[in-house]
Design a protein around this motif. Structure first.
Motif, short mmCIF file in Angstrom:
data_model
loop_
_atom_site.label_atom_id
_atom_site.label_comp_id
_atom_site.label_asym_id
_atom_site.label_seq_id
_atom_site.Cartn_x
_atom_site.Cartn_y
_atom_site.Cartn_z
N LYS A 36 0.80 -1.23 0.00
CA LYS A 36 0.00 0.00 0.00
C LYS A 36 0.84 1.28 0.00
O LYS A 36 0.64 2.16 -0.83
N ASP A 37 1.78 1.38 0.95
CA ASP A 37 2.58 2.61 1.04
C ASP A 37 3.50 2.80 -0.16
O ASP A 37 3.71 3.92 -0.62
N SER A 38 4.06 1.71 -0.66
CA SER A 38 5.02 1.84 -1.76
C SER A 38 4.35 2.19 -3.09
O SER A 38 5.00 2.72 -3.98
N ILE A 39 3.05 1.90 -3.23
CA ILE A 39 2.38 2.21 -4.51
C ILE A 39 1.40 3.37 -4.39
O ILE A 39 0.79 3.76 -5.36
N ARG A 40 1.28 3.95 -3.17
CA ARG A 40 0.29 5.01 -2.96
C ARG A 40 0.45 6.17 -3.93
O ARG A 40 -0.50 6.62 -4.55
#
Length: 197
Positions: free
Chosen positions: A103-107
């Motif tokens: 989630k955080d890496s592709i946000r």
């Protein structure tokens, strides 16, 4: 035997250098290669050749890219559904919950994609295409380096004669230039004598 996608995702999760764009190891190609080699070793058969492993590496990298792309699409769709109706929706993508670590890496990717789609910004779409092309090029480069590394590993493990001769190189370099021709002739003579039955 069926491919266990859930287990594959968990193996990738254990190796942030492959997926976490916020981690320092992500931009280190050697670390990324090392991680992919570990994953390939998990799925390789005992009698697989280096060529088999190269092909397997390509398949696994492509599989991971598809899984990640599906997660990005599911995240976008979920965000769009939530904003349009205000309610909570369940993602139709089977591995969505397992992939929540992404989630955080592709946000940032997802947010920019949504804004590009909603505003119909041509420059944004061009940037998106360029980014995808760059990712494909990086992946191809990674596959190429991995293939070379596996070939080198194979050579290194299988060619004792080459290793022996290379081990003499540093000593040979210590011979003065004026004596090198004699030394070469002597080495050739020794090899010829050893080849006689």
């Amino acid at each position: 035997m069926d491919f266990d996608t859930e287990l594959f995702i968990l193996e990738i999760k254990e190796r942030p250098a492959i997926w976490d764009s916020n981690c320092a190891d992500y931009s280190d190609r050697n670390n990324k290669l090392k991680c992919w080699e570990e994953v390939i070793d998990i799925y390789a058969k005992e009698d697989d050749t280096e060529e088999d492993k190269q092909e397997l590496g390509k398949v696994l990298m492509k599989k991971w890219r598809n899984i990640r792309d599906n997660f990005v699409k599911a995240s976008k769709n979920l965000k769009n559904m939530k904003s349009s109706s205000g309610g909570k929706h369940k993602s139709p993508y089977k591995y969505y919950n397992t992939l929540l670590f992404l989630k955080d890496s592709i946000r940032n990717d997802t947010d920019s994609d949504i804004s590009n789609d909603s505003s119909k910004n041509t420059d944004g779409r061009k940037q998106k295409r360029k980014k995808k092309t760059n990712k494909d090029a990086i992946e191809q480069q990674l596959v190429s380096v991995l293939s070379k590394k596996l070939e080198y590993k194979k050579e290194k493990e299988s060619d004792d004669d080459k290793l022996f001769l290379l081990s003499l190189l540093s000593e040979f370099k210590k011979i003065p230039e004026s004596n090198k021709l004699d030394a070469r002739c002597e080495i050739i003579r020794v090899i010829k004598n050893a080849q006689k039955p």
